[in-house]
Design an enzyme around this catalytic site. Sequence first.
Site, PDB file in Angstrom:
ATOM      1  N   GLU A 169       8.363  -1.152   7.860  1.00 49.38           N
ATOM      2  CA  GLU A 169       7.864  -1.424   6.236  1.00 49.38           C
ATOM      3  C   GLU A 169       6.524  -1.740   6.254  1.00 49.38           C
ATOM      4  O   GLU A 169       5.789  -2.490   6.896  1.00 49.38           O
ATOM      5  CB  GLU A 169       8.805  -2.621   5.957  1.00 49.38           C
ATOM      6  CG  GLU A 169       8.480  -3.068   4.402  1.00 49.38           C
ATOM      7  CD  GLU A 169       9.412  -3.966   3.688  1.00 49.38           C
ATOM      8  OE1 GLU A 169      10.333  -4.350   4.267  1.00 49.38           O
ATOM      9  OE2 GLU A 169       9.218  -4.206   2.592  1.00 49.38           O
TER      10      GLU A 169
ATOM     11  N   LYS B 135      21.320  -4.946  10.335  1.00 54.50           N
ATOM     12  CA  LYS B 135      19.747  -4.918  10.570  1.00 54.50           C
ATOM     13  C   LYS B 135      19.326  -6.429  10.604  1.00 54.50           C
ATOM     14  O   LYS B 135      19.879  -6.993   9.826  1.00 54.50           O
ATOM     15  CB  LYS B 135      19.445  -4.121   9.419  1.00 54.50           C
ATOM     16  CG  LYS B 135      17.735  -3.958   9.297  1.00 54.50           C
ATOM     17  CD  LYS B 135      17.073  -3.247   8.416  1.00 54.50           C
ATOM     18  CE  LYS B 135      16.981  -3.627   6.997  1.00 54.50           C
ATOM     19  NZ  LYS B 135      16.002  -4.790   6.911  1.00 54.50           N
TER      20      LYS B 135
ATOM     21  N   GLU C 252      15.230  -8.387  11.486  1.00 52.42           N
ATOM     22  CA  GLU C 252      13.778  -8.311  11.477  1.00 52.42           C
ATOM     23  C   GLU C 252      13.229  -8.901  12.665  1.00 52.42           C
ATOM     24  O   GLU C 252      13.714 -10.056  12.990  1.00 52.42           O
ATOM     25  CB  GLU C 252      13.307  -8.953  10.043  1.00 52.42           C
ATOM     26  CG  GLU C 252      13.668  -8.227   8.906  1.00 52.42           C
ATOM     27  CD  GLU C 252      13.054  -9.122   7.642  1.00 52.42           C
ATOM     28  OE1 GLU C 252      12.159 -10.042   7.724  1.00 52.42           O
ATOM     29  OE2 GLU C 252      13.676  -8.999   6.516  1.00 52.42           O
TER      30      GLU C 252
ATOM     31  N   ASP D  49      22.195  -6.202   6.057  1.00 49.01           N
ATOM     32  CA  ASP D  49      21.259  -7.217   6.610  1.00 49.01           C
ATOM     33  C   ASP D  49      21.776  -8.281   6.940  1.00 49.01           C
ATOM     34  O   ASP D  49      22.676  -8.915   6.246  1.00 49.01           O
ATOM     35  CB  ASP D  49      20.136  -7.419   5.627  1.00 49.01           C
ATOM     36  CG  ASP D  49      18.715  -6.542   5.658  1.00 49.01           C
ATOM     37  OD1 ASP D  49      18.623  -6.213   6.742  1.00 49.01           O
ATOM     38  OD2 ASP D  49      18.228  -6.375   4.612  1.00 49.01           O
TER      39      ASP D  49
HETATM   40  O1  KIV Z   1      16.381  -5.663   2.141  1.00 47.46           O
HETATM   41  C1  KIV Z   1      16.042  -4.815   2.171  1.00 47.46           C
HETATM   42  O2  KIV Z   1      16.390  -4.043   1.162  1.00 47.46           O
HETATM   43  C2  KIV Z   1      15.312  -4.044   2.977  1.00 47.46           C
HETATM   44  C3  KIV Z   1      14.643  -2.795   2.912  1.00 47.46           C
HETATM   45  C4  KIV Z   1      13.392  -2.870   1.794  1.00 47.46           C
HETATM   46  C5  KIV Z   1      14.229  -1.994   4.093  1.00 47.46           C
HETATM   47  O3  KIV Z   1      15.016  -4.549   4.161  1.00 47.46           O
END
Ligand code: KIV
Length: 271
Positions: A174, A108, A110, A80
């Site tokens: 989500e 990743k 958002e 992330d």
């Molecule tokens: O940060 C995380 O664990 C996530 C998942 C819940 C998809 O983004």
Amino acid sequence: MYKNIQNILEMKGKEKITVLTGYDSTMVALCDQVDVILVGDSAGMVMLGYEDTSSVTMEDMIRFTTAAKNGRKNSLIVSDLPINSYKTENDAIRNSLKLIEAGADAVKLEGGKEVAEIIKSITEAKIPVMGHLGLLPQTAQKYTVQGKTKESAIELIEDAKIITESGVFSIVLEMVSSQVARIITEKISVPTIGIGSGKFCDGQVLVVHDMLGLFEKIKPKFAKRYLCLSDEIRNAVKSYAVEVKEEKFPSIEHEFQMDESEYTKLREHID
Ligand code: KIV
């Protein structure tokens, strides 16, 4: 050799994609049979004890990504980008590169149309991007189901199409209503990974602490528990503490002994 982006893309419509979060080498080594390990910023809650993901930094994510990489043999690693790390295209590329250097295969982030250009610039820098739509924990005020009205559903479907065009190789959905997750999954060419979004997604992700029953602060409806490790850990710690207090641990098999003749010489010297 571990999974690559092409492997994940080819699974759409053929085989469900399994994803678990992972933030440390020991746990990742145990979970490495899933297709993707997501170094999620949920680490803020389950590893660092924060209330939400808003205090997670790039330094945190770099450290967790390095640890995850050290434990993996088979899974693809997606990390992330934390909040505020992809506000501009330059920030996004620079910070994505840091996560790749730390061991991620992809990043990743958002958001929908508002991050389309950011996604494009990261993918143009040859860094694969996973999108994240529906409930967006970095900015959400409340944890509520997304896509329950016609209007919000249309917006989500549009967002999914737009970020697919920007180049994401998959999208986390989500807490999206199951019907809308199904439509998105059918309409876009890349795999959808659901969390609380029903069975029609191309894959599923869970926070590993939730599914092992390790994290007790929040119990989302969608987070099925496959174990109750917290009880097992508490029982083990209790037994350990009792055994130490009662001098039952350590016993002879946990000790290291000096050679008897050396010990005799030592005693003579001391006495
Ligand atoms: O940060 C995380 O664990 C996530 C998942 C819940 C998809 O983004």
